[in-house]
Scaffold this motif. Sequence first.
Motif, mmCIF file in Angstrom:
data_model
loop_
_atom_site.group_PDB
_atom_site.id
_atom_site.type_symbol
_atom_site.label_atom_id
_atom_site.label_comp_id
_atom_site.label_asym_id
_atom_site.label_seq_id
_atom_site.Cartn_x
_atom_site.Cartn_y
_atom_site.Cartn_z
ATOM 1 N N LYS A 1 27.749 63.735 53.990
ATOM 2 C CA LYS A 1 28.137 63.326 55.350
ATOM 3 C C LYS A 1 27.116 63.053 56.083
ATOM 4 O O LYS A 1 25.979 63.512 56.243
ATOM 5 N N LYS A 2 27.454 61.903 57.084
ATOM 6 C CA LYS A 2 26.242 61.436 57.822
ATOM 7 C C LYS A 2 25.796 62.378 58.854
ATOM 8 O O LYS A 2 26.428 63.550 59.147
ATOM 9 N N GLY A 3 24.468 62.403 58.903
ATOM 10 C CA GLY A 3 23.674 63.599 59.801
ATOM 11 C C GLY A 3 23.504 64.915 58.884
ATOM 12 O O GLY A 3 22.733 65.741 59.469
ATOM 13 N N GLN A 4 23.919 64.792 57.479
ATOM 14 C CA GLN A 4 23.638 66.181 56.826
ATOM 15 C C GLN A 4 22.185 66.234 56.464
ATOM 16 O O GLN A 4 21.695 64.953 55.834
ATOM 17 N N ARG A 5 21.376 67.205 56.117
ATOM 18 C CA ARG A 5 20.231 67.142 55.649
ATOM 19 C C ARG A 5 20.488 67.147 54.201
ATOM 20 O O ARG A 5 21.385 68.069 53.706
ATOM 21 N N ILE A 6 19.784 66.359 53.456
ATOM 22 C CA ILE A 6 19.836 66.417 51.981
ATOM 23 C C ILE A 6 18.422 66.648 51.439
ATOM 24 O O ILE A 6 17.458 66.005 51.739
ATOM 25 N N SER A 7 18.165 67.525 50.651
ATOM 26 C CA SER A 7 16.795 67.895 50.213
ATOM 27 C C SER A 7 17.187 68.035 48.543
ATOM 28 O O SER A 7 18.149 68.495 47.875
ATOM 29 N N GLY B 1 20.412 69.958 47.615
ATOM 30 C CA GLY B 1 21.570 70.854 48.517
ATOM 31 C C GLY B 1 21.072 70.343 49.977
ATOM 32 O O GLY B 1 20.398 69.468 50.277
ATOM 33 N N THR B 2 21.559 71.156 50.701
ATOM 34 C CA THR B 2 21.242 71.050 52.157
ATOM 35 C C THR B 2 20.252 71.928 52.724
ATOM 36 O O THR B 2 20.203 72.298 53.880
#
Length: 742
Positions: free
Chosen positions: A172-178, A254-255
């Motif tokens: 989702k927009k604004g979600q941290r993706i690592s 993940g986040t």
Amino acid sequence: MKTSSRFKKAAGTGFLLRNMLTASALWACLPMGPLLQAASPDFQYTEPRGGQRGTEIEVKLVGNRLWDAEEILFHQPGITWKEIKHDEKKSGRFFHVKFVIAPDAELGEHAFRIRTKSGISYARRFWVSQFPNALEKEPNNEFETPQDVALNSTIDGYSRPETADYYRFTAKKGQRISAEVEGLRANSIRNRVGIDPYCAILNSERFELVSSDDTPLLKQDCYVSLIAPEDGEYVLEVRDASYQGNGRYRAHIGTFPRPKAIYPAGGKAGSSVEVTLIGDVKGDYKTKVQVPKEPSDDFGVFAQHEGQLPPSANRFRIVDYDNVLEDESKNESWSTVKESSGRLPLAFNGILQAKTNAEGNVVADYDYFRFTAKKGEKFRFRAHAKKINSPVDPVLHVFAPNGNSTKTLGGSDDADGSADSRYDFTAPADGDYWVRIYDMLKRGGEDYVYRIETEKTEPALVVTMPEFTQRDNQFRKMMDVPQGGRFATVVNVTRRSVRCDAKFEVKGLPPGITFSADQLPANVTQFPVVFAAAPDAAVGGKLTQFFAHSTDQEKPLSGQYTQMMDYVRGNPNGTLYYTRTEETLPVAVTEAAPFTIDIVKPDRPILRDGQAKVTVRATRKEGFTKPIVVRWLWRPPGISCNSTVTIPEGKTEGVFSLNCNGSAEIRTWKVVVLAEADAGKGLVRTSSALTDLSVADHFAKMKINMASVKQGQSGDMIVDVEGIRDFSGVADVKLMGLPPKT
């Protein structure tokens, strides 16, 4: 804010025959049966490479000679095992076992070994993550046909040459993706395959949003992070950086937070330290670290952010003295540091920032720290950067005041085989001094964290073992002791700022095993030791602790055995890429070997400037006829000999030729030989007992004076005799080499 921390304690000769049993009596004590075919196990890797904490997972352990595996020995707590299942064909190539991962098991690597009836394997790693495993499913080598995965999962995959693997997920927009990849770390030294991973996150239009190859934090492994720009599907790409790799990997997606650095990167043992986690895509964040009570250079911090932990730790050093943090506004030159930080030892911490001058050019950040010392005080300054996974290539100098300027006392760039620096400082006078650090390439940035530790020169014993074969630090460092037999090795003891005799101790030996070693003289740094197993000792093994202790009761000093585990090597020329340090010595009782070996006792010592023949004798079990290679493990100072002799097929004796120089120390040493033979499916080893080897001087020295005699006449030849040591009885002197007819 909570913090999860990781801590690992970087855990002519005279001889004696065996004094317990003759060879024939020994074999009479052993169980009879078919000729043994055992040989030490060759363990290579696991499938999968890791699992989720708080779960049970079936793991395939792959290698050679694993048909008699009985036990898994873990170096750290957090994982146990159950239900070993061998393959139906009993090929010895693999077996299955269940790993039980505790809910509080430390994230990251866990070293372990396989114990078989014939010995203990090399250490390999199993990786623990906070996420459930997702196995790679082919085909996923095209962007248009990716494998669907959920965020907050760990993918266990395999990278093949000239291909990439693609994984699709929704965010989702604004979600941290690592994403973080264990690639190089997840492979082993023995098969010399693996990947130098590259990863990228792409949007649904195949536009690359972020990518990574090598990183200071993870070396040849990589990670990426971004804030999702919109709702929708994204794709993680994982491949070898040059499309040539061939090996396993684990990709966490993940986040979770992924800070680049921690500052300060160390603290005082037993203290509470506030640290800043630097470089996460959502911004820097702070937390408190409760530092363990014992110093360590193998500690890591998993700092939680928004309820998530990173898959791997930020390195954090533990010492027994205080931190000093830089004041960037006051440490740009020696003259701006107005106040001393105090007396050493101290740990100086800072970050080298990238700076731009008035002309727009990047200039180096020089950081200075001031300290006070007394004349004659000695400290070792170490700049830690590469060791804490920082991009800094440090250059270190120490200055003394000299009027209105400074005098350079010394410094260094690279030291001890590392890009980190070291300088040994002795204060020439009472007063204040300055230490300066900068990056060799004049670089800087938010994650250019460094740490300068000042180690007081204290007496120490450093206990290791030599490298017995090139580019393999684990070779022959498992003490596999056959029932009714022995296993010998040599131990290195380096003394720092001390001269002392030392004695050895082993804690936690398996039942039925005994240990023997002579006292190590102060002028010797390498010495043999022997482990022996009773004929009726039960097959089993343990990870033991091995120590050297000073014999000086007034100044007690101890050192624990440490081993650098060279887990990953590669091109060129077996370059060492990934290591860890362990503090345990594997010791096991194994099934009896098909032969024993002994040193035959000669009837006299070896003399200075003399030679001697030493016989070794094998006692073979009925039916065993293979050649036996015998190694002379350790040579006393001043004595040399051939490294090996081979007892031919079906024979029982071999001979070593010893030479003794004129300055060899007169004393009795303990020596030992180690024998190995192919028992049918690999090598088995056993050793002699420690055996006396005496060095003695000649009884007398003689000098022949020049003499001549005419044909047909007689004459005298005078020989000067110098007595060296007393002896009883009468000595005969024989004159040799006279001209013909004289």
